[in-house]
Write a protein that holds these residues in place. Sequence first.
Motif, PDB file in Angstrom:
ATOM      1  N   ASN A  20       0.819  -1.218   0.000  1.00 43.85           N
ATOM      2  CA  ASN A  20       0.000   0.000   0.000  1.00 43.85           C
ATOM      3  C   ASN A  20       0.851   1.265   0.000  1.00 43.85           C
ATOM      4  O   ASN A  20       0.316   2.372  -0.011  1.00 43.85           O
ATOM      5  CB  ASN A  20      -0.928   0.017   1.225  1.00 43.85           C
ATOM      6  N   GLY A  22       3.042   3.847  -1.793  1.00 44.99           N
ATOM      7  CA  GLY A  22       3.461   4.362  -3.098  1.00 44.99           C
ATOM      8  C   GLY A  22       4.797   5.063  -3.001  1.00 44.99           C
ATOM      9  O   GLY A  22       5.639   4.966  -3.902  1.00 44.99           O
ATOM     10  N   ASN A  36      -1.207   3.926  -1.791  1.00 53.71           N
ATOM     11  CA  ASN A  36      -1.928   3.518  -3.000  1.00 53.71           C
ATOM     12  C   ASN A  36      -3.433   3.490  -2.767  1.00 53.71           C
ATOM     13  O   ASN A  36      -4.215   3.826  -3.651  1.00 53.71           O
ATOM     14  CB  ASN A  36      -1.428   2.141  -3.460  1.00 53.71           C
ATOM     15  N   ASN A  98      -1.875  10.565  -7.169  1.00 50.85           N
ATOM     16  CA  ASN A  98      -3.013  10.047  -6.405  1.00 50.85           C
ATOM     17  C   ASN A  98      -4.225  10.952  -6.513  1.00 50.85           C
ATOM     18  O   ASN A  98      -5.303  10.606  -6.058  1.00 50.85           O
ATOM     19  CB  ASN A  98      -2.635   9.913  -4.927  1.00 50.85           C
TER      20      ASN A  98
END
Length: 654
Positions: A20, A22, A36, A98
Amino acid sequence: MGKYAEDARELLELIGGKENIGAVSHCMTRMRFVLNDPGKADVAGIEGMKAVKGSFTQSGQFQVIIGNGVADFYNDFVAVAGVEGVSKDAVKQAAKKNQNVLQRAITAIAEIFAPLIPAIIVGGLILGFRNCIDSLYLFENGTKTLAEMSQFWAGMDSFLWLIGEAVFHMLPVGICWSVTKKMGTTQILGIILGLTLVSGQLLNAYSVATTAADSIPYWDFGAFRINMIGYQAQVLPAILAAFTLCYLEKFFRKITPQVISMVVVPFCSLLLSVVAAHFILGPIGWKIGSAISSVVYAGITGSFKVVFGAVFGFVYAPLVITGLHHMTNAIDLQLIADYEGTMLWPMIALSNIAQGSAVLGMIWLQKKDARAQEVNVPACISCYLGVTEPAIFGVNLKHMFPFICGMIGSACAGVVCVAASVTANAIGVGGLPGILSIKPVFMPMFAVCMAIAVAVPFLLTAVVGKKKGLVTGNRAMERVPEESGSQEGSGVSGGSRDENMGKGQAFRAFLDGMVIPLKEVGDGVFSEGIMGEGLAVRPENDTVTSPGAGTVIVMMEDSRHAVGLLMDNGVQLLIHVGIDTVDMKGDGFTYLVKQGERVSAGSPLIRFDREKIKKAGHSDVTVCVVTDAGEAEIIRMLTGMRGTANETEIMVFE
């Protein structure tokens, strides 16, 4: 493995595992993650960790506040997680990925308006004060204003318009400058572009509606004509023109040989952007802005205006969390330009008050919890003055029900506000002082709305909190009577060292300048006291010195803007130069000590360039936080005075 290995494993699990992540980096006090899937992070669990002082999400980054030991924590975390850290700039770039298009647009607007907020607040206060002296009929049986009664105040009213006009009528100049600053292009070109939008040669934007079409001046190019219209107080035309200038400058800089770039780049980029601004972008931006403001105005004044007020009042606080609230600045300013007033800003001020009143409820519920009050009280005060982030992130969201109670109170006040057509003629002044920006005829009704925004959230929070059995606690904190030059004092719980460590010592000023409380710093993490007790100095010189004898234990080699000290009495201090200066990546900062070096009172620690900090758009206010008080039972913070480095006592430990 280091001492934070177990905490690192726990944090890794709570943020959703390695898959998870990034990107991850850290600054002087915080771990910075790009996740993420942010929904996988167990925020409550993370904030419940002993090593964690708090968390928040900003601009696509999930930030976990660790404190002085963040560098060691980070090293243990990347080792446990099996990931590689990246630079803070890389984290920011990853965070943008994101974000969707709307979020990126909102982030851009927020970054444009952030440097302008101080000026807008000043302008709002000036116009609010002028309201009081030229529009309130308080004399001779309600027939005359102060300006009509006194030549002095009449002159003052006229004089103060210099500032009001400079802030709001000349707003496009500030916008164009801010965009060029954000984009890294030539800022003076942005200023000149802004000046061409508000030039005295043009018909003032405020006069366009009342000027006959055949009386509007124009430039005659033979084959076509262009109206000579100014864009005073217009937002979108300025933003569109400024971004055009920036992209043109970058384009010409890329294709122009270096030997002639000094002439070609500024000439071509400025000329073409001014032409585009007056021929195409200005008229288009004006129409788009007017369309947006007309839709909002229709919602506020139409048949369903009460529903609009309830919805806007209820959702504004959540908008603050997402950052969407920054868009209301542009809408408010457009409403003022088109309709000579805005009905949005009053509801924003009421939302500030409502969230502050929810914190007031928490103050009552936790009246015996001295440690909680260290956060509650300053958060409530700042919220009532229009700054909601400390209240929202520091108090209300941690318990959630105060946040919702504040939203409900804001919705109730918003319904009454819109139903009464309460209108402001300026923005920037929020919270309780927001009444100064309200048109005088609506001030009494706005006072009623403020009473609702205070009473409803407070009562709801108190009732719900009592039903939840919220424990008030009994953690003792001894308050120190104020002495000469002292504005605040607080006791701090100690640890488990030698009983004399951390006691009976005074630390001296680390810079020349005004010594102020943390609540005046204007940074959520420091001002809320999340990092610990402390104070700050508004510097008059450029060299940070050690406030006492100790050892350098924390340094940031890439940014060089902060240092951690272990003092000889067992107290740990963090000295942080400027707010958000980590973004400068060390430019303008020089360490004068090394990790592990012994220092004495007055030893130089950091030299910094105040002008570079200012040009980067940051405050140079320098914070000193007690991250570990040792065995001290009482800390006296001596603020509200001018300090002299290595002479003036500013902290006393007992």
